[in-house]
Design a protein around this motif. Structure first.
Motif, PDB file in Angstrom:
ATOM      1  N   SER A 189      35.075  44.877  95.495  1.00  0.00           N
ATOM      2  CA  SER A 189      36.261  45.148  94.673  1.00  0.00           C
ATOM      3  C   SER A 189      36.660  43.906  93.889  1.00  0.00           C
ATOM      4  N   GLY A 190      36.509  42.715  94.478  1.00  0.00           N
ATOM      5  CA  GLY A 190      36.788  41.479  93.753  1.00  0.00           C
ATOM      6  C   GLY A 190      35.834  41.290  92.593  1.00  0.00           C
ATOM      7  N   LYS A 191      34.556  41.519  92.855  1.00  0.00           N
ATOM      8  CA  LYS A 191      33.558  41.408  91.782  1.00  0.00           C
ATOM      9  C   LYS A 191      33.844  42.435  90.687  1.00  0.00           C
ATOM     10  N   TYR A 192      34.168  43.644  91.089  1.00  0.00           N
ATOM     11  CA  TYR A 192      34.481  44.701  90.126  1.00  0.00           C
ATOM     12  C   TYR A 192      35.636  44.271  89.209  1.00  0.00           C
ATOM     13  N   LEU A 193      36.705  43.754  89.810  1.00  0.00           N
ATOM     14  CA  LEU A 193      37.868  43.347  89.011  1.00  0.00           C
ATOM     15  C   LEU A 193      37.518  42.197  88.063  1.00  0.00           C
ATOM     16  N   LEU A 194      36.742  41.225  88.548  1.00  0.00           N
ATOM     17  CA  LEU A 194      36.331  40.125  87.663  1.00  0.00           C
ATOM     18  C   LEU A 194      35.471  40.643  86.517  1.00  0.00           C
ATOM     19  N   ILE A 228      32.112  32.508  90.710  1.00  0.00           N
ATOM     20  CA  ILE A 228      32.697  32.874  91.998  1.00  0.00           C
ATOM     21  C   ILE A 228      31.656  33.607  92.819  1.00  0.00           C
ATOM     22  N   TYR A 229      31.582  33.256  94.096  1.00  0.00           N
ATOM     23  CA  TYR A 229      30.715  33.936  95.052  1.00  0.00           C
ATOM     24  C   TYR A 229      31.576  34.728  96.016  1.00  0.00           C
ATOM     25  N   TRP A 230      31.171  35.954  96.280  1.00  0.00           N
ATOM     26  CA  TRP A 230      31.794  36.828  97.267  1.00  0.00           C
ATOM     27  C   TRP A 230      30.774  36.967  98.391  1.00  0.00           C
ATOM     28  N   VAL A 231      31.132  36.566  99.606  1.00  0.00           N
ATOM     29  CA  VAL A 231      30.150  36.466 100.685  1.00  0.00           C
ATOM     30  C   VAL A 231      30.693  37.081 101.965  1.00  0.00           C
ATOM     31  N   GLU A 271      45.076  29.118  88.507  1.00  0.00           N
ATOM     32  CA  GLU A 271      44.448  27.939  89.106  1.00  0.00           C
ATOM     33  C   GLU A 271      42.956  27.879  88.761  1.00  0.00           C
ATOM     34  N   ALA A 272      42.290  29.029  88.788  1.00  0.00           N
ATOM     35  CA  ALA A 272      40.865  29.067  88.440  1.00  0.00           C
ATOM     36  C   ALA A 272      40.653  28.607  87.001  1.00  0.00           C
ATOM     37  N   VAL A 273      41.515  29.038  86.101  1.00  0.00           N
ATOM     38  CA  VAL A 273      41.416  28.621  84.700  1.00  0.00           C
ATOM     39  C   VAL A 273      41.705  27.127  84.585  1.00  0.00           C
ATOM     40  N   THR A 299      37.560  40.038  83.203  1.00  0.00           N
ATOM     41  CA  THR A 299      37.344  38.640  82.811  1.00  0.00           C
ATOM     42  C   THR A 299      35.903  38.433  82.357  1.00  0.00           C
ATOM     43  N   ASP A 300      35.656  37.256  81.807  1.00  0.00           N
ATOM     44  CA  ASP A 300      34.279  36.895  81.476  1.00  0.00           C
ATOM     45  C   ASP A 300      33.726  35.888  82.483  1.00  0.00           C
ATOM     46  N   LEU A 301      34.418  35.687  83.587  1.00  0.00           N
ATOM     47  CA  LEU A 301      33.970  34.801  84.656  1.00  0.00           C
ATOM     48  C   LEU A 301      32.849  35.489  85.438  1.00  0.00           C
ATOM     49  N   THR A 302      31.744  34.805  85.608  1.00  0.00           N
ATOM     50  CA  THR A 302      30.618  35.404  86.323  1.00  0.00           C
ATOM     51  C   THR A 302      30.815  35.276  87.828  1.00  0.00           C
ATOM     52  N   SER A 303      30.233  36.223  88.539  1.00  0.00           N
ATOM     53  CA  SER A 303      30.314  36.194  89.999  1.00  0.00           C
ATOM     54  C   SER A 303      29.103  36.904  90.592  1.00  0.00           C
TER      55      SER A 303
END
Length: 120
Positions: free
Chosen positions: A65-70, A51-54, A42-44, A74-78
């Motif tokens: 952990s979400g930021k780590y996995l991205l 993406i922001y983790w807050v 869906e993101a693609v 992936t090359d998606l910035t967060s």
């Protein structure tokens, strides 16, 4: 009570999740892997650009952990912000085309509720 007993007790607490994060993340990925793949698709499809983790406290820490996995896969910035930081920094990138994941253990942490209002 000796220190070893206190440490063991803390590790079993739901409020002290860092020692369990690896195990919890592995279990989560096994149980929710297909949902995560659907969310990634869906993101693609929506061309999510950032993406922001807050969150605050331990909830904020666990979002890393979400930021780590991205970052790893992936090359998606967060970015991972505390709730107050999201509001006070007011990132220009926070707009249509970005997603924000917000975590709160209670669901009522005031600064996190404010960040949710701000992100909307």
């Amino acid at each position: 009570m000796d220190l070893d007993n206190l440490v063991d007790k803390a590790r079993q607490s739901i409020l002290f999740t860092a020692p369990n994060l690896g195990t919890d993340l592995e279990r989560f990925l096994k149980e929710q892997g297909s949902s995560i793949r659907d969310l990634a698709k869906e993101a693609v499809d929506r061309s999510v650009s950032h993406i922001y983790w807050v969150g605050s406290g331990n909830s904020w820490l666990n979002l890393y952990s979400g930021k780590y996995l991205l970052d790893k896969y992936t090359d998606l910035t967060s970015d991972c912000f505390t709730s107050n930081d999201l509001v006070t920094r007011s990132p220009k990138r926070l707009a249509a085309g970005t997603w924000t994941f917000i975590a709160s253990f209670s669901g009522a942490t005031e600064d996190t509720v404010a960040a949710t209002r701000y992100a909307k």
